[in-house]
Design a protein around this motif. Structure first.
Motif, PDB file in Angstrom:
ATOM      1  N   THR A   1       3.122  -9.944  -4.968  1.00 13.72           N
ATOM      2  CA  THR A   1       2.329 -10.962  -4.243  1.00 13.72           C
ATOM      3  C   THR A   1       2.850 -11.094  -2.804  1.00 13.72           C
ATOM      4  O   THR A   1       2.780 -12.159  -2.195  1.00 13.72           O
ATOM      5  CB  THR A   1       2.419 -12.342  -4.947  1.00 13.72           C
ATOM      6  OG1 THR A   1       3.803 -12.698  -5.085  1.00 13.72           O
ATOM      7  CG2 THR A   1       1.766 -12.335  -6.309  1.00 13.72           C
ATOM      8  N   ALA A   2       3.372  -9.997  -2.275  1.00 12.85           N
ATOM      9  CA  ALA A   2       4.058 -10.074  -0.973  1.00 12.85           C
ATOM     10  C   ALA A   2       3.131 -10.224   0.222  1.00 12.85           C
ATOM     11  O   ALA A   2       3.557 -10.663   1.278  1.00 12.85           O
ATOM     12  CB  ALA A   2       4.958  -8.849  -0.797  1.00 12.85           C
ATOM     13  N   CYS A   3       1.878  -9.799   0.074  1.00 13.67           N
ATOM     14  CA  CYS A   3       0.932 -10.012   1.178  1.00 13.67           C
ATOM     15  C   CYS A   3      -0.343 -10.619   0.587  1.00 13.67           C
ATOM     16  O   CYS A   3      -0.536 -10.595  -0.628  1.00 13.67           O
ATOM     17  CB  CYS A   3       0.660  -8.711   1.946  1.00 13.67           C
ATOM     18  SG  CYS A   3      -0.693  -7.715   1.266  1.00 13.67           S
TER      19      CYS A   3
ATOM     20  N   LYS B   1      -1.807  -1.195  -1.894  1.00 16.52           N
ATOM     21  CA  LYS B   1      -2.060  -0.994  -3.327  1.00 16.52           C
ATOM     22  C   LYS B   1      -3.083  -1.980  -3.903  1.00 16.52           C
ATOM     23  O   LYS B   1      -3.408  -1.897  -5.085  1.00 16.52           O
ATOM     24  CB  LYS B   1      -0.751  -1.131  -4.130  1.00 16.52           C
ATOM     25  CG  LYS B   1       0.466  -0.444  -3.516  1.00 16.52           C
ATOM     26  CD  LYS B   1       0.272   1.034  -3.316  1.00 16.52           C
ATOM     27  CE  LYS B   1       1.569   1.698  -2.861  1.00 16.52           C
ATOM     28  NZ  LYS B   1       1.347   3.038  -2.326  1.00 16.52           N
ATOM     29  N   CYS B   2      -3.540  -2.920  -3.067  1.00 20.27           N
ATOM     30  CA  CYS B   2      -4.492  -3.927  -3.566  1.00 20.27           C
ATOM     31  C   CYS B   2      -5.780  -3.902  -2.752  1.00 20.27           C
ATOM     32  O   CYS B   2      -5.759  -3.657  -1.542  1.00 20.27           O
ATOM     33  CB  CYS B   2      -3.877  -5.325  -3.515  1.00 20.27           C
ATOM     34  SG  CYS B   2      -2.351  -5.446  -4.468  1.00 20.27           S
ATOM     35  N   HIS B   3      -6.879  -4.170  -3.446  1.00 19.82           N
ATOM     36  CA  HIS B   3      -8.230  -4.116  -2.871  1.00 19.82           C
ATOM     37  C   HIS B   3      -8.447  -5.248  -1.848  1.00 19.82           C
ATOM     38  O   HIS B   3      -8.393  -6.422  -2.212  1.00 19.82           O
ATOM     39  CB  HIS B   3      -9.216  -4.270  -4.030  1.00 19.82           C
ATOM     40  CG  HIS B   3     -10.645  -4.318  -3.629  1.00 19.82           C
ATOM     41  ND1 HIS B   3     -11.256  -3.332  -2.908  1.00 19.82           N
ATOM     42  CD2 HIS B   3     -11.599  -5.274  -3.872  1.00 19.82           C
ATOM     43  CE1 HIS B   3     -12.536  -3.651  -2.724  1.00 19.82           C
ATOM     44  NE2 HIS B   3     -12.758  -4.813  -3.291  1.00 19.82           N
TER      45      HIS B   3
ATOM     46  N   LYS C   1       2.234  -2.902   6.985  1.00 19.82           N
ATOM     47  CA  LYS C   1       3.692  -2.860   7.190  1.00 19.82           C
ATOM     48  C   LYS C   1       4.432  -3.370   5.940  1.00 19.82           C
ATOM     49  O   LYS C   1       5.369  -2.743   5.454  1.00 19.82           O
ATOM     50  CB  LYS C   1       4.047  -3.709   8.417  1.00 19.82           C
ATOM     51  CG  LYS C   1       5.494  -3.654   8.826  1.00 19.82           C
ATOM     52  CD  LYS C   1       5.690  -4.379  10.165  1.00 19.82           C
ATOM     53  CE  LYS C   1       7.108  -4.256  10.675  1.00 19.82           C
ATOM     54  NZ  LYS C   1       8.090  -5.023   9.946  1.00 19.82           N
ATOM     55  N   ILE C   2       3.948  -4.494   5.413  1.00 19.10           N
ATOM     56  CA  ILE C   2       4.627  -5.084   4.240  1.00 19.10           C
ATOM     57  C   ILE C   2       4.566  -4.106   3.065  1.00 19.10           C
ATOM     58  O   ILE C   2       5.568  -3.824   2.410  1.00 19.10           O
ATOM     59  CB  ILE C   2       3.977  -6.434   3.852  1.00 19.10           C
ATOM     60  CG1 ILE C   2       4.227  -7.474   4.938  1.00 19.10           C
ATOM     61  CG2 ILE C   2       4.512  -6.934   2.504  1.00 19.10           C
ATOM     62  CD1 ILE C   2       3.452  -8.779   4.751  1.00 19.10           C
ATOM     63  N   CYS C   3       3.368  -3.579   2.808  1.00 19.27           N
ATOM     64  CA  CYS C   3       3.210  -2.710   1.632  1.00 19.27           C
ATOM     65  C   CYS C   3       3.991  -1.407   1.802  1.00 19.27           C
ATOM     66  O   CYS C   3       4.563  -0.886   0.849  1.00 19.27           O
ATOM     67  CB  CYS C   3       1.717  -2.444   1.392  1.00 19.27           C
ATOM     68  SG  CYS C   3       1.377  -2.056  -0.331  1.00 19.27           S
TER      69      CYS C   3
HETATM   70  S1  SF4 Z   1      -1.131  -4.774  -0.954  1.00 24.00           S
HETATM   71 FE1  SF4 Z   1       0.965  -4.139  -1.328  1.00 24.00          FE
HETATM   72  S2  SF4 Z   1       2.273  -5.726  -0.425  1.00 24.00           S
HETATM   73 FE2  SF4 Z   1       0.184  -6.556  -0.606  1.00 24.00          FE
HETATM   74  S3  SF4 Z   1       0.215  -7.659  -2.575  1.00 24.00           S
HETATM   75 FE3  SF4 Z   1      -0.565  -5.577  -2.947  1.00 24.00          FE
HETATM   76  S4  SF4 Z   1       1.235  -4.375  -3.554  1.00 24.00           S
HETATM   77 FE4  SF4 Z   1       1.975  -6.263  -2.576  1.00 24.00          FE
END
Ligand code: SF4
Length: 194
Positions: A16-18, A92-94, A107-109
């Protein structure tokens, strides 16, 4: 290495970092050879696209549906099969409404997950599929003149890692001129692989 990779994928699924976690159904850590038995003799190609689309989000797998089929066609030109490479996305997330990921999300991912995946896999070559992956991995490395239209089909080395640049399959599907360029790029990729 397998265990390390699996536990990383599990962490990604819970991340849940971004803000993108809010719009996902399933995170898409990536898929390919390294989900199976690893042989040092196999060529380590690491493909990186943009962000999971709607179908990928539903199934938790990268490049499925029409763009996946198109990518498979291109892989065939390069003489490689999907089961023999690793495929993931810059995030990694839509993203909501399929928007591009922001610079901050990229950057975060990357710092949390993508860099780790690359470190574990140690690919011989990273294949950059499109502008978003280019921004994530080579921003600052390529000068203004080397936008994707100029840099596709070339290999760039950064910190001893080789990167091959081409377009995103979704662009190749939509625009015949880009498809033609991608076919040429994947023929070049075949030479590199051989
Ligand atoms: S896109 Fe990447 S950094 Fe953002 S919530 Fe998904 S896995 Fe985490």
């Amino acid at each position: 290495m397998d265990n390390l990779f699996f536990s990383l994928a599990e962490e990604i699924r819970k991340c849940t970092a971004c803000p993108l976690w809010k719009s996902r159904t399933l995170a898409v850590p990536g898929e390919g050879i390294f989900n199976k038995q690893i042989s040092d003799k196999q060529i380590k190609l690491f493909f990186i696209g943009e962000a999971p689309g709607e179908e990928e989000n539903r199934q938790g797998l990268p490049f499925i549906g029409r763009s996946g089929k198109f990518l498979d066609e291109m892989l065939k030109i390069a003489g490689v099969e999907r089961k023999d490479v690793f495929i993931t996305g810059a995030v990694k997330c839509h993203p909501p409404k399929n928007r591009n990921p922001t610079a901050k999300e990229l950057k975060i991912c990357k710092e949390l997950w993508l860099d780790n995946q690359i470190n574990i896999i140690q690919p011989k070559l990273i294949v950059i599929l499109g502008k978003v992956a280019l921004k994530s991995l080579l921003d600052g490395e390529i000068s203004n003149k080397e936008k994707i239209n100029e840099s596709h089909g070339t290999i760039i080395t950064k910190n001893k890692q080789k990167y091959f640049i081409t377009y995103h399959p979704a662009a190749g599907m939509r625009f015949p001129k880009i498809k033609k360029s991608m076919i040429e790029d994947f023929k070049k990729l075949k030479k590199f692989v051989n």
